[in-house]
Design an enzyme around this catalytic site. Structure first.
Site, PDB file in Angstrom:
ATOM      1  N   ALA A 182      13.805 -25.825   0.682  1.00  0.00           N
ATOM      2  CA  ALA A 182      12.963 -26.418   1.723  1.00  0.00           C
ATOM      3  C   ALA A 182      13.358 -25.860   3.089  1.00  0.00           C
ATOM      4  O   ALA A 182      12.500 -25.487   3.897  1.00  0.00           O
ATOM      5  CB  ALA A 182      13.080 -27.938   1.706  1.00  0.00           C
ATOM      6  N   ASP A 183      14.656 -25.794   3.352  1.00  0.00           N
ATOM      7  CA  ASP A 183      15.134 -25.218   4.606  1.00  0.00           C
ATOM      8  C   ASP A 183      14.815 -23.727   4.690  1.00  0.00           C
ATOM      9  O   ASP A 183      14.293 -23.245   5.703  1.00  0.00           O
ATOM     10  CB  ASP A 183      16.648 -25.412   4.723  1.00  0.00           C
ATOM     11  CG  ASP A 183      17.029 -26.786   5.216  1.00  0.00           C
ATOM     12  OD1 ASP A 183      16.936 -27.014   6.429  1.00  0.00           O
ATOM     13  OD2 ASP A 183      17.409 -27.623   4.386  1.00  0.00           O
ATOM     14  N   ILE A 184      15.155 -22.996   3.630  1.00  0.00           N
ATOM     15  CA  ILE A 184      14.967 -21.545   3.661  1.00  0.00           C
ATOM     16  C   ILE A 184      13.485 -21.190   3.724  1.00  0.00           C
ATOM     17  O   ILE A 184      13.075 -20.292   4.466  1.00  0.00           O
ATOM     18  CB  ILE A 184      15.652 -20.895   2.444  1.00  0.00           C
ATOM     19  CG1 ILE A 184      17.170 -21.010   2.605  1.00  0.00           C
ATOM     20  CG2 ILE A 184      15.241 -19.443   2.291  1.00  0.00           C
ATOM     21  CD1 ILE A 184      17.959 -20.559   1.399  1.00  0.00           C
TER      22      ILE A 184
END
Length: 409
Positions: A182-184
């Site tokens: 989700a972050d990447i």
């Protein structure tokens, strides 16, 4: 010409001359700005005095020993940057950020929604003094909607955005993907959006606001799984390594490990049967087409599992690849960085570090023939470049010392 990006003829990245002010921390923002830094931008990482990015304290593991050690997590997304410390809770610290933003091309932040506006550092305030500024805000849910002010973590996003419902073995519990996708993913979308905004600006436009959220990124990444739901009205479930619309396309156990087989076309299916000397499967009506094979998936899997169970992974791979069937062993991370293709593509780097000797890291996957990505410097120590950046703003040594005494930097 094939391979022309292999030996680029320049040390200058395509973003040379672009200044990025990075007021983000942890993963989504630092991953975004590291990509910009790899492409040649001057990224100035703004951190809290004495504390810095949260991930500086996320260890073990770390490179080096004791207090001089460097968090492996922090190191993974902060190369090629300059670090300065600013106390943004002080008015003088906020004024220093405004001063830096006046000459910046890009500003990236992932504070809780509304925080920078409360401090007079929102898009309206900074763009009023620098209309060319591309201002990127990263958050869990975005800047509007009923969940806008909620904090978010990758685990929460993978659950709420649907990914954990389709990850794991059939009948088993939901599983988080092994990296913080989700972050990447949001970091990648942010990089794309920033580059698009810079391109628009260079064609005669002005700066603009970019709003990217982890939740939106997860929803977008559902891609064909979302279409599966739209087409059937049924949410797809967990299938392990299997594919919902192709088979055989999954991992199979061998005598000593696992092999993945990707017979993703009718030609490859025929190749698989011939490689295994199972021409009888080509005559089996249950497996005549991919649709038939999907319908009779369990029967086909049972047959193939029996074929692979008494062979080693290496034997299976050699047999199938000789028959022009895509098949590979399931590698662990150590295997990956011993891989000859990783070496050939320059995807494993070792960077000198003043405290721990050197730090190893994955390389950049962006290969440009004329303006290549580069790994120029180690992940910076906290505040390593504060004096350097303040001197560039015109602050004398005495003024810099006074800012330290006043705990502004």
């Amino acid at each position: 010409m094939v391979g022309e990006a292999r030996e680029p003829d320049s040390e200058t990245g395509p973003l040379e001359g672009i200044t990025v002010l990075d007021a983000s921390q942890v993963l989504v923002g630092p991953f975004c700005t590291m990509q910009l830094a790899d492409l040649g931008a001057d990224v100035i990482k703004v951190e809290r005095p004495g504390v810095g990015d949260q991930t500086r304290g996320w260890h073990p593991p770390q490179f080096g020993e004791g207090d001089e050690g460097v968090s492996a997590y922090y190191s993974s997304v902060n190369r090629n940057k300059r670090s300065i410390t600013l106390n943004l809770k002080s008015e003088e610290g906020r004024e220093l950020l405004r001063e830096l933003a006046r000459d910046a091309d890009v500003f990236v932040e992932n504070f809780r929604v509304g925080t920078l506006e409360e401090w007079g550092l929102g898009y309206e305030e900074l763009s009023a003094e620098n209309p060319d500024l591309v201002y990127c805000s990263l958050s869990g849910y975005g800047e509007w909607g009923p969940y806008a002010e909620r904090p978010a973590y990758d685990l929460i996003m993978q659950a709420e955005g649907g990914f954990m419902s389709i990850t794991g073995e059939e009948g088993g519990p939901p599983v988080r993907v092994g990296v913080a996708i989700a972050d990447i993913g949001a970091g990648m979308y942010a990089t794309q959006a920033i580059l698009s905004a810079l391109f628009h600006r260079e064609r005669g436009g002005s700066g603009q606001k970019v709003d990217v959220s982890l939740f939106d990124g997860q929803v977008a990444w559902l891609s064909y799984m979302a279409s599966y739901y739209f087409a059937t009205g049924e949410p797809p479930g967990r299938m392990g390594s299997k594919h919902p619309t192709i088979t055989p396309y999954q991992a199979f156990p061998t005598r000593d490990g696992y092999v993945v087989v990707a017979a993703a076309s009718e030609k490859l299916w025929r190749n698989l049967c011939r490689a295994l000397e199972r021409a009888d499967l080509l005559e089996d009506e249950r497996f005549e087409t991919n649709a038939d094979r999907v319908e009779h998936r369990e029967a086909l899997e049972e047959l193939l599992e029996a074929e692979f169970a008494d062979r080693t992974t290496e034997e299976v791979v050699e047999t199938l690849e000789a028959g022009d069937v895509p098949a590979r062993a399931v590698h662990d991370v150590g295997d990956v960085f011993d891989h000859p293709q990783v070496e050939a593509r320059g995807m494993h780097h070792e960077v000198p570090h003043p405290d721990v000797g050197s730090i190893e890291m994955a390389g950049s996957p962006m290969h440009l023939s004329g303006t290549p990505t580069t790994i120029r410097s180690h992940p910076p120590k906290l505040g390593e470049h504060t004096d350097e950046v303040l001197a560039e703003l015109g602050y004398s040594a005495d003024e810099r010392e006074r800012l330290r005494e006043d705990q502004v930097v």
